[in-house]
Design a protein around this motif. Structure first.
Motif, short mmCIF file in Angstrom:
data_model
loop_
_atom_site.label_atom_id
_atom_site.label_comp_id
_atom_site.label_asym_id
_atom_site.label_seq_id
_atom_site.Cartn_x
_atom_site.Cartn_y
_atom_site.Cartn_z
N PRO A 47 0.84 -1.20 0.00
CA PRO A 47 0.00 0.00 0.00
C PRO A 47 0.88 1.26 0.00
N VAL A 48 0.54 2.20 -0.85
CA VAL A 48 1.35 3.40 -0.99
C VAL A 48 1.46 4.19 0.32
N ASP A 49 0.44 4.12 1.16
CA ASP A 49 0.48 4.85 2.42
C ASP A 49 1.18 4.09 3.54
N GLN A 50 1.64 2.87 3.28
CA GLN A 50 2.33 2.08 4.29
C GLN A 50 3.75 1.67 3.88
N LEU A 51 4.05 1.69 2.59
CA LEU A 51 5.34 1.20 2.12
C LEU A 51 6.10 2.31 1.44
N LYS A 52 7.35 2.49 1.81
CA LYS A 52 8.20 3.51 1.21
C LYS A 52 9.53 2.87 0.86
N MET A 53 9.89 2.90 -0.42
CA MET A 53 11.18 2.39 -0.84
C MET A 53 12.23 3.47 -0.55
N LEU A 54 13.20 3.13 0.26
CA LEU A 54 14.21 4.10 0.64
C LEU A 54 15.38 4.10 -0.33
N SER A 55 15.78 2.91 -0.80
CA SER A 55 16.85 2.88 -1.79
C SER A 55 16.84 1.56 -2.54
N ARG A 56 17.35 1.61 -3.75
CA ARG A 56 17.47 0.42 -4.59
C ARG A 56 18.89 0.41 -5.11
N GLU A 57 19.60 -0.65 -4.77
CA GLU A 57 20.97 -0.80 -5.21
C GLU A 57 21.06 -2.06 -6.03
N LYS A 58 22.21 -2.31 -6.61
CA LYS A 58 22.32 -3.47 -7.50
C LYS A 58 22.16 -4.80 -6.75
N ASP A 59 22.39 -4.79 -5.43
CA ASP A 59 22.29 -6.05 -4.70
C ASP A 59 21.34 -6.03 -3.52
N ARG A 60 20.51 -4.96 -3.40
CA ARG A 60 19.53 -4.95 -2.32
C ARG A 60 18.50 -3.84 -2.50
N LEU A 61 17.34 -4.08 -1.90
CA LEU A 61 16.27 -3.09 -1.78
C LEU A 61 16.15 -2.75 -0.31
N ILE A 62 15.97 -1.49 -0.01
CA ILE A 62 15.75 -1.09 1.37
C ILE A 62 14.38 -0.41 1.41
N ALA A 63 13.49 -0.97 2.22
CA ALA A 63 12.12 -0.46 2.30
C ALA A 63 11.76 -0.20 3.76
N TRP A 64 10.85 0.74 3.95
CA TRP A 64 10.30 1.03 5.25
C TRP A 64 8.81 0.78 5.16
N ALA A 65 8.27 0.05 6.11
CA ALA A 65 6.83 -0.23 6.11
C ALA A 65 6.27 0.12 7.48
#
Length: 121
Positions: free
Chosen positions: A99-117
């Motif tokens: 859900p757009v109001d609950q999930l925020k992608m903080l960064s995308r790198e070649k070997d990982r995704l960092i998300a805040w929920a």
């Protein structure tokens, strides 16, 4: 009652047995319930387009506000917008949808995704 964010992790094997419509409906139903969906193997570009189209049709003021989506690319690297748009097959390794109001992608790198929920309000 447990508070937090529910993660639904769907295997590529399970999704391979489903039609595009079934995949999109499963994802949207889970996201409507406030879940973050993690796909072992991402959707095809056509399925991503259909998912976004279906999402736009379901957005309602004061209700469902949409999805946040990010794909973790394969070892082939990020081919840019036009490379993704016109490629023949899907080479993504993982997709995170929530859900757009609950999930925020903080960064995308070649070997990982960092998300805040955050938990549903």
């Amino acid at each position: 009652m447990i508070q937090g964010v529910q993660l639904d992790m769907l295997s590529a094997d399970r999704l391979s047995k489903m039609t595009s419509y079934e995949k999109i409906r499963l994802i949207l139903d889970d996201v409507h319930q406030g879940c973050v969906v993690v796909l072992e193997r991402g959707l095809t570009p056509e399925e991503q387009g259909k998912l976004l189209e279906a999402t736009m049709m379901e957005i309602a003021p004061g209700g469902f506000s949409g999805i946040e989506i990010e794909t973790y690319p394969s070892f082939g690297g990020d081919k840019g917008f036009f490379g993704k748009l016109f490629k023949k097959g899907d080479n993504s390794r993982m997709m995170v949808i929530g859900p757009v109001d609950q999930l925020k992608m903080l960064s995308r790198e070649k070997d990982r995704l960092i998300a805040w929920a955050s938990a549903a309000q």
